[in-house]
Design an enzyme around this catalytic site. Structure first.
Site, PDB file in Angstrom:
ATOM      1  N   HIS A  67      33.895  41.516  44.643  1.00 15.42           N
ATOM      2  CA  HIS A  67      35.325  40.763  44.576  1.00 15.42           C
ATOM      3  C   HIS A  67      36.121  41.626  43.927  1.00 15.42           C
ATOM      4  O   HIS A  67      36.231  41.992  42.940  1.00 15.42           O
ATOM      5  CB  HIS A  67      35.011  39.474  43.837  1.00 15.42           C
ATOM      6  CG  HIS A  67      36.472  38.819  43.615  1.00 15.42           C
ATOM      7  ND1 HIS A  67      36.641  37.520  44.093  1.00 15.42           N
ATOM      8  CD2 HIS A  67      37.605  39.273  42.883  1.00 15.42           C
ATOM      9  CE1 HIS A  67      37.810  37.160  43.644  1.00 15.42           C
ATOM     10  NE2 HIS A  67      38.230  38.150  43.052  1.00 15.42           N
ATOM     11  N   GLU A 106      41.697  34.763  49.545  1.00 14.34           N
ATOM     12  CA  GLU A 106      42.699  33.918  49.421  1.00 14.34           C
ATOM     13  C   GLU A 106      43.513  34.553  48.684  1.00 14.34           C
ATOM     14  O   GLU A 106      43.633  35.632  48.039  1.00 14.34           O
ATOM     15  CB  GLU A 106      42.144  32.783  48.378  1.00 14.34           C
ATOM     16  CG  GLU A 106      41.561  33.065  47.047  1.00 14.34           C
ATOM     17  CD  GLU A 106      41.523  31.926  46.207  1.00 14.34           C
ATOM     18  OE1 GLU A 106      42.047  30.715  46.508  1.00 14.34           O
ATOM     19  OE2 GLU A 106      40.634  31.888  45.279  1.00 14.34           O
ATOM     20  N   ARG A 114      49.773  32.492  40.975  1.00 11.22           N
ATOM     21  CA  ARG A 114      49.969  32.296  39.452  1.00 11.22           C
ATOM     22  C   ARG A 114      49.510  33.404  38.826  1.00 11.22           C
ATOM     23  O   ARG A 114      48.998  34.521  39.178  1.00 11.22           O
ATOM     24  CB  ARG A 114      49.106  31.091  38.868  1.00 11.22           C
ATOM     25  CG  ARG A 114      47.607  31.334  39.211  1.00 11.22           C
ATOM     26  CD  ARG A 114      46.876  30.377  38.717  1.00 11.22           C
ATOM     27  NE  ARG A 114      45.462  30.309  38.980  1.00 11.22           N
ATOM     28  CZ  ARG A 114      44.450  30.824  39.309  1.00 11.22           C
ATOM     29  NH1 ARG A 114      44.763  31.894  39.752  1.00 11.22           N
ATOM     30  NH2 ARG A 114      43.433  30.703  39.636  1.00 11.22           N
ATOM     31  N   ARG A 118      34.923  37.268  29.414  1.00  9.07           N
ATOM     32  CA  ARG A 118      35.385  35.826  29.093  1.00  9.07           C
ATOM     33  C   ARG A 118      34.387  35.152  28.253  1.00  9.07           C
ATOM     34  O   ARG A 118      33.224  35.217  28.523  1.00  9.07           O
ATOM     35  CB  ARG A 118      35.379  34.977  30.362  1.00  9.07           C
ATOM     36  CG  ARG A 118      36.271  35.433  31.315  1.00  9.07           C
ATOM     37  CD  ARG A 118      36.470  34.393  32.391  1.00  9.07           C
ATOM     38  NE  ARG A 118      37.492  35.116  33.555  1.00  9.07           N
ATOM     39  CZ  ARG A 118      37.953  34.309  34.499  1.00  9.07           C
ATOM     40  NH1 ARG A 118      37.777  32.943  34.482  1.00  9.07           N
ATOM     41  NH2 ARG A 118      38.914  34.871  35.486  1.00  9.07           N
TER      42      ARG A 118
END
Ligand code: ADP
Length: 447
Positions: free
Chosen positions: A208, A287, A291, A337
């Site tokens: 990705h 996609e 934001r 994260r």
């Protein structure tokens, strides 16, 4: 420039936006639910307004309450952060109708990219390579079977309104196709109130890779390189890095030019991310996010550009303060994260943080709203901190990340730091040879 910005979000991103405003001399208004009265962004903001009970639907997604808060405090702009109302075209429209600036793209662009079928169709026509699949929504079963046979199994059925990895179904064989379409449809209807689905070839081992772009109201569009977000669990990103260990300089330049051309043609405004899958040297658009993204600090660390500051400047009508030629990519950055979850079972683990000590030193950044004594409420996303490190080389970055994770103390709750520490020492991660399937396979190998 704005005098006062209302921050329509919570947690680390609310704090991140507050910090940018503060450095620009802009006053801030925090909005919060009753569960977030003690939140750090509420404590630091110039003003705060309680907008409802804990449930997000009645607070952070409550448009009338947020608009009332903006009117009462006389805010001249609203920053939506990520998640919640950040990609809600209706909200962007309402904000504008109240004579308040929405810090983000136009409602029209949010709506266009929020419909993944329309988004794909639009960017394909602008010369962006896409994953092969149904050109549009699937409404006929025979047609779906024909397209699936043509692109070849396995195929992926995806919700047009999808997000957060929901509404996706892998179909391995023709016999399962109609059942999986029905399942994806009902999941999409429940989650997004829209049951339109489409189909894509299911790429077997892609990475990705996403491109960060930024565009002002004067026709300037610049890309800020890529982020590799291939380490995922349940289609959700866990670790992100820039530059991608898989791309060479020529590929970076080519995909950069492609996205800048498309975004210029769209007349887009603000920051945005064009997400691709990358396999065997080819890019496939999946996609566009309209934001600021969770992983934006990775780009900030390698470019030295404050994306939130630029967002605010652009929204106020100012031109970009740099051109493509001014953008320099320096060193390497990785973000982890950290979630309030069990590192193996991923069970949510909210509760009181009894001790808190965050790592520091050269090249270490922590974006977090945690503090000692803070009680993590059980109602929202489990992301509690982002640890971002920068180094001159990828290796230096990895060594720094390892020691920063060792230093981090978050007492009283269970969090995912042990998993991240394991990952940083893993051979495949160190070599940079992972793809989007890698983490799930690694996790199941531990069972
Ligand atoms: P969402 O908006 O729900 O995050 P995306 O379209 O961005 O959905 O896809 C999320 C993740 O799902 C991707 O990063 C990738 O891991 C996986 N994915 C999406 N499309 C494909 C595909 N065609 N083949 C393989 N994996 C895919």
């Amino acid at each position: 420039m704005f005098d006062k910005v209302l921050i329509a979000n919570r947690g680390e991103i609310a704090l991140r936006i507050h910090r940018a405003c503060r450095e620009m001399g802009i006053h801030t208004v925090a909005v919060h639910s009753t569960a977030d009265e003690d939140a750090m962004h509420v404590r630091l903001a110039d003003e705060s307004v309680c907008i409802g009970p804990p449930s997000a639907a009645r607070s952070y997604l409550n448009i009338p309450a947020i608009m009332a808060a903006a009117e009462i405090t006389n805010a001249d702009a609203i920053h939506p952060g990520y998640g919640f109302l950040s990609e809600n075209a209706k909200f962007a429209e309402i904000v504008a109708d109240h004579g308040i600036t929405f810090i983000g793209p136009t409602a029209e662009h949010i709506r266009l990219m929020g419909d993944k079928i329309a988004a794909k169709d639009t960017v394909r026509r602008l010369g962006v390579p896409c994953v092969p699949g149904s050109d549009g929504a699937i409404d006929d079963e025979a047609e779906a079977a024909r397209i699936a046979a043509e692109i070849g199994y396995p195929v992926l059925v995806k919700a047009a309104a999808g997000g957060g990895g929901r509404g996706m179904r892998v179909v391995k064989e023709p016999e399962r196709l109609s059942a999986e379409i029905a399942d994806a449809r009902s999941e999409a209807r429940n989650a997004f109130g829209d049951d339109a689905v489409y189909m894509e070839k299911y790429l077997s081992r892609p990475r990705h890779i996403e491109m960060q772009i930024i565009a002002d109201a004067h026709g300037n569009v610049v890309h800020l390189g890529e982020r590799d977000c291939s380490l995922q669990r349940r289609h959700q990103k866990v670790v992100e890095e820039s530059p991608s260990p898989a791309l060479n300089a020529r590929e970076r330049e080519e995909i950069g030019e492609t996205v800048v051309k498309a975004i210029s043609a769209l007349g887009y405004l603000g920051v945005g991310t064009i997400e691709f899958l990358y396999e065997d040297g080819a890019f496939y658009f999946i996609e566009m996010n309209t934001r600021l993204q969770v992983e934006h600090p990775v780009t900030e660390m390698v470019t030295g550009i404050d994306l939130v500051r630029e967002q605010i400047r652009i929204a106020s009508g100012a031109p970009l303060s740099f051109t493509q030629k001014d953008v320099r990519f320096t060193g390497h950055a990785i973000e982890c994260r950290i979630n309030a979850e069990h590192p193996r079972t991923f069970m949510a683990s909210p509760g009181q943080v009894t001790d808190y000590h965050q790592p520091g030193g050269l090249g270490v950044r922590v974006d977090s709203a945690l503090y000692s004594g803070y009680r993590i409420p059980p109602y929202y996303d489990s992301l509690i901190a982002k640890l971002i490190v920068h180094g001159n080389t990828r290796n230096e970055c990895l060594m720094r990340l390892r020691r920063a994770l060792e230093e981090y103390v978050i007492g009283g709750i269970t969090c995912t730091i042990p998993l991240l520490s394991d990952l940083v020492g893993n051979r495949d991660f160190v070599d940079g040879t992972y793809d989007i399937k890698w983490l799930e396979e690694y996790l199941s190998s531990l069972d």
